[in-house]
Write a protein that holds these residues in place. Structure first.
Motif, PDB file in Angstrom:
ATOM      1  N   ALA A  72       0.853  -1.191   0.000  1.00 59.15           N
ATOM      2  CA  ALA A  72       0.000   0.000   0.000  1.00 59.15           C
ATOM      3  C   ALA A  72       0.886   1.237   0.000  1.00 59.15           C
ATOM      4  N   ILE A  73       0.523   2.214  -0.818  1.00 59.94           N
ATOM      5  CA  ILE A  73       1.231   3.493  -0.858  1.00 59.94           C
ATOM      6  C   ILE A  73       0.263   4.579  -0.432  1.00 59.94           C
ATOM      7  N   PHE A  74       0.623   5.328   0.612  1.00 63.97           N
ATOM      8  CA  PHE A  74      -0.183   6.456   1.083  1.00 63.97           C
ATOM      9  C   PHE A  74       0.503   7.731   0.622  1.00 63.97           C
ATOM     10  N   ASP A  75      -0.222   8.557  -0.130  1.00 67.05           N
ATOM     11  CA  ASP A  75       0.435   9.726  -0.697  1.00 67.05           C
ATOM     12  C   ASP A  75      -0.596  10.789  -1.057  1.00 67.05           C
ATOM     13  N   ALA A  76      -0.181  11.738  -1.900  1.00 63.71           N
ATOM     14  CA  ALA A  76      -1.023  12.890  -2.222  1.00 63.71           C
ATOM     15  C   ALA A  76      -1.667  12.809  -3.595  1.00 63.71           C
ATOM     16  N   GLY A  77      -1.343  11.799  -4.393  1.00 63.31           N
ATOM     17  CA  GLY A  77      -1.953  11.668  -5.708  1.00 63.31           C
ATOM     18  C   GLY A  77      -1.150  10.766  -6.616  1.00 63.31           C
ATOM     19  N   GLY A 125      -6.602  -2.096  -5.404  1.00 60.33           N
ATOM     20  CA  GLY A 125      -7.570  -1.235  -4.740  1.00 60.33           C
ATOM     21  C   GLY A 125      -7.089   0.195  -4.729  1.00 60.33           C
ATOM     22  N   THR A 126      -8.024   1.135  -4.800  1.00 57.87           N
ATOM     23  CA  THR A 126      -7.696   2.559  -4.723  1.00 57.87           C
ATOM     24  C   THR A 126      -8.750   3.255  -3.874  1.00 57.87           C
ATOM     25  N   TYR A 127      -8.315   4.287  -3.154  1.00 54.63           N
ATOM     26  CA  TYR A 127      -9.299   5.096  -2.432  1.00 54.63           C
ATOM     27  C   TYR A 127      -8.685   6.439  -2.065  1.00 54.63           C
ATOM     28  N   ASP A 128      -9.482   7.469  -2.290  1.00 54.96           N
ATOM     29  CA  ASP A 128      -9.121   8.829  -1.905  1.00 54.96           C
ATOM     30  C   ASP A 128      -9.834   9.134  -0.592  1.00 54.96           C
ATOM     31  N   PHE A 129      -9.073   9.158   0.499  1.00 54.33           N
ATOM     32  CA  PHE A 129      -9.665   9.354   1.819  1.00 54.33           C
ATOM     33  C   PHE A 129      -9.970  10.820   2.110  1.00 54.33           C
ATOM     34  N   ILE A 130      -9.661  11.699   1.177  1.00 47.12           N
ATOM     35  CA  ILE A 130     -10.012  13.107   1.328  1.00 47.12           C
ATOM     36  C   ILE A 130     -11.370  13.380   0.691  1.00 47.12           C
ATOM     37  N   ARG A 131     -11.538  12.944  -0.559  1.00 48.02           N
ATOM     38  CA  ARG A 131     -12.790  13.185  -1.283  1.00 48.02           C
ATOM     39  C   ARG A 131     -13.776  12.027  -1.186  1.00 48.02           C
ATOM     40  N   THR A 191     -13.686   8.937  -2.574  1.00 47.47           N
ATOM     41  CA  THR A 191     -13.935   8.381  -3.893  1.00 47.47           C
ATOM     42  C   THR A 191     -12.816   7.417  -4.246  1.00 47.47           C
ATOM     43  N   GLU A 192     -13.059   6.533  -5.207  1.00 45.84           N
ATOM     44  CA  GLU A 192     -12.037   5.567  -5.600  1.00 45.84           C
ATOM     45  C   GLU A 192     -11.051   6.137  -6.611  1.00 45.84           C
ATOM     46  N   ASN A 193     -11.300   7.324  -7.116  1.00 42.39           N
ATOM     47  CA  ASN A 193     -10.400   7.926  -8.103  1.00 42.39           C
ATOM     48  C   ASN A 193      -9.187   8.546  -7.409  1.00 42.39           C
ATOM     49  N   VAL A 194      -8.016   7.952  -7.638  1.00 42.76           N
ATOM     50  CA  VAL A 194      -6.778   8.489  -7.051  1.00 42.76           C
ATOM     51  C   VAL A 194      -5.836   9.036  -8.120  1.00 42.76           C
ATOM     52  N   TYR A 195      -6.274   9.010  -9.371  1.00 41.11           N
ATOM     53  CA  TYR A 195      -5.389   9.406 -10.467  1.00 41.11           C
ATOM     54  C   TYR A 195      -5.510  10.907 -10.731  1.00 41.11           C
ATOM     55  N   ARG A 196      -5.249  11.682  -9.689  1.00 40.82           N
ATOM     56  CA  ARG A 196      -5.378  13.130  -9.752  1.00 40.82           C
ATOM     57  C   ARG A 196      -4.397  13.758  -8.766  1.00 40.82           C
ATOM     58  N   LYS A 197      -4.456  15.085  -8.684  1.00 43.81           N
ATOM     59  CA  LYS A 197      -3.608  15.872  -7.788  1.00 43.81           C
ATOM     60  C   LYS A 197      -2.142  15.775  -8.194  1.00 43.81           C
ATOM     61  N   ILE A 198      -1.238  16.085  -7.286  1.00 44.02           N
ATOM     62  CA  ILE A 198       0.179  16.125  -7.636  1.00 44.02           C
ATOM     63  C   ILE A 198       0.715  14.713  -7.850  1.00 44.02           C
ATOM     64  N   SER A 199       1.777  14.604  -8.628  1.00 41.52           N
ATOM     65  CA  SER A 199       2.274  13.300  -9.067  1.00 41.52           C
ATOM     66  C   SER A 199       3.270  12.676  -8.098  1.00 41.52           C
TER      67      SER A 199
END
Length: 558
Positions: free
Chosen positions: A162-167, A188-194, A196-204
């Motif tokens: 598992a990788i916990f990061d900003a995007g 598995g993917t999850y955005d714990f801020i929004r 939603t399961e979409n994590v392919y956003r924000k900074i790289s």
């Protein structure tokens, strides 16, 4: 006078009604039901069985629904609840918190608030030539001997990270990660801020971290050593401009990762000075460190960046959760000099535990925007190099527990049993996990010349083992520990450079002085271009002097 009274009343009103973040801890988990076999992924159950951890441990039971409801109805915003901590996190004002504290099932309430720091740095890169970029891709792996893992068929297969990061923008499209997508390796993917399961956003930043574990450039150039591992990707951080870090998101992500059967968590995010005292870095105080230690107790190896505070005089020590005693904290070395790079945070923890545990190359070639390779730096990237190393080591030794693996990684460090607060036990070496027998080390008597006189001890190197690495001395003194770290002065160094491989392991002399309370008063890295290498006043020695060179550690007690 009237104006002052109005101001006082306004301050009182806004003070009572201003919202802050709080953790509300509950007394028990009475009247809850839980079926582990239906809740956990089979990998999570197997992991627990491997370390004889109960499937119905109290920390895995759900939080009492009535308790959550009662608290939620009394606050302006309910942010979630943690099974592991048996607590809820809320936004509330003082009046609301006073009412909550009186509830019979509330154990206590704690204010919360951290400022995050992504553990990459804007420190300038010494060179960005194609020549050095190509060789750095080789060196960031070979410095760990990790190319030997691949040569023996170990590429992280069967290990879930598992990788916990900003995007993670680009991971769903970039060619560098096609080999992972082709085999459905993102589990598995999850955005714990929004939410939603979409994590392919924000900074790289997270995409770059993933490339240091599993990226493949072109057809076959490995940027990390575990391209066959499986992954869970979680966004746990808001953008830098939003200020407060969501430390509860890291905790919730850890519980989610545990439920979904991960073996390793990589965290390249740190929490430090803006909301903490140095005394908080004691391995048990911050919420994120508590979460990391709990993850470890459930059989997960937590790999964390040590932090990039090494050149910040008002802090310098590692960032949470790297202070956790069950966390593998990773510092960084500079590939040009071969030792500690200036930004890498120093140990020890506030309770004097050895940190960092190990180090990796902290200036790397990795994924950049638009699927382009670029050189970047930070303990954000030394940590995932080690996380990939750990995945391969675990694949090669599947019977190890996470704690046994952590200790084996420490013991594989190229400085072990020597250690210090800049390098830990050094850079892990893959040969320690393979059947290959390590090269026989020299005997100390054939390497060192030691002269102990009435007032001084002098240590030299036998002439045939001297080399021409010349270093300039600089001294850093975080707190009361004299850390004398030598920085290479590029324009004054005339080293023979291999035209094919400009990066190579530097043979340097390390020493430390350990006091009778078992922590270091002083440590240093010294060049070995001429004798004597070291000369110390004996009256200043009260404990153990250790020094290390070419794989050999010698200790002398005073």
């Amino acid at each position: 006078m009237k104006d002052l009274l109005i101001i006082a009343l306004l301050l009182t009103f806004f003070g009572a009604n201003s919202q802050e973040k709080y953790w509300v801890y509950f007394t028990d988990k009475n009247n809850v039901s839980f079926e582990a076999e239906n809740y956990f992924h089979p990998n999570a159950i197997a992991r627990r069985n491997r370390i004889s951890y109960p499937l119905n441990h109290s920390t895995d039971l759900p939080v009492n629904m009535l308790y959550k409801s009662e608290v939620s109805n009394r606050v302006d915003e309910y942010l979630g609840a943690s099974r592991w901590l048996n607590a809820a996190v809320v936004m509330a004002n003082e009046e609301q918190i006073e009412a909550i504290e009186k509830l019979p099932f509330v154990k206590h309430v704690e204010p919360s608030g951290f400022v995050k720091m992504i553990c990459s740095t804007e420190e300038s890169v010494e060179s960005d030539s194609d020549f050095e970029r190509q060789d750095l891709m080789r060196f960031q792996i070979e410095r760990m001997q990790a190319d030997k893992f691949a040569a023996n068929g170990y590429r992280g297969k069967g290990i879930r990270i598992a990788i916990f990061d900003a995007g993670f923008p680009g991971v769903d499209e970039a060619e560098m990660f096609e080999h992972i997508r082709a085999r459905d390796g993102i589990k598995g993917t999850y955005d714990f801020i929004r939410k939603t399961e979409n994590v392919y956003r924000k900074i790289s930043h997270g995409s770059t971290v993933l490339s240091c574990i599993a990226g493949i450039a072109g057809d076959s150039i490995m940027l990390g050593v575990a391209p066959d591992a499986d992954f869970l990707l979680a966004i746990t951080e808001k953008l830098m401009k939003e200020g407060l870090a969501e430390e509860e998101a890291w905790l919730f992500a850890a519980e989610w990762a545990d439920k979904n059967g991960v073996d390793i968590i990589n965290s390249s995010l740190g929490y430090t000075r803006r909301s903490h005292f140095k005394t908080d870095m004691d391995g048990n105080t911050t919420v994120i460190t508590k979460a990391a230690n709990l993850a470890s107790s459930k059989g997960i190896l937590v790999v964390s960046s040590a932090g990039n505070e090494g050149n910040k005089n008002n802090w310098m020590m590692m960032a949470a959760p790297a202070d956790g005693d069950s966390v593998l904290a990773v510092g960084a070395i500079n590939p040009w000099s071969g030792f500690h790079t200036s930004f890498s945070s120093f140990g020890p923890s506030a309770d004097k535990e050895l940190k960092p545990n190990v180090t990796g190359v902290g200036h790397v070639v990795a994924y950049g925007v638009n699927d382009k390779l670029h050189m970047t730096q930070g303990t954000s990237f030394s940590a995932p190099l080690i996380a990939g190393f750990a995945a391969c080591a675990w694949q090669a030794n599947p019977g190890l527990s996470n704690w046994e693996l952590l200790k084996r990684i420490e013991q594989s460090g190229d400085l072990y049993p020597y250690f210090d607060y800049a390098h830990g036990y050094g850079v892990p070496q893959a040969t320690a996990f393979l059947q290959d027998q390590p090269k026989q080390a020299l005997h100390p008597d054939s390497l060192f010349n030691i002269h102990i006189e009435q007032e001084t001890i002098t240590v030299g190197i036998r002439d045939e083992y001297l080399n021409q690495d010349s270093l300039d001395v600089q001294t850093n003194i975080p707190d009361r520990v004299a850390n004398k770290i030598m920085e290479r002065i590029n324009e004054n160094v005339n080293l023979p450079i291999d035209e094919e491989h400009p990066f190579e392991k530097r043979e340097l002399f390390y020493y430390h002085i350990e006091n009778n309370a078992n922590y270091l008063d002083e440590f240093s890295v010294v060049s070995v271009d001429e004798n004597p290498i070291l000369q110390l006043d004996i009256e200043n020695l009260n404990g153990t002097l250790r020094f290390h060179y070419r794989g050999v550690t010698k200790e002398i007690h005073f």
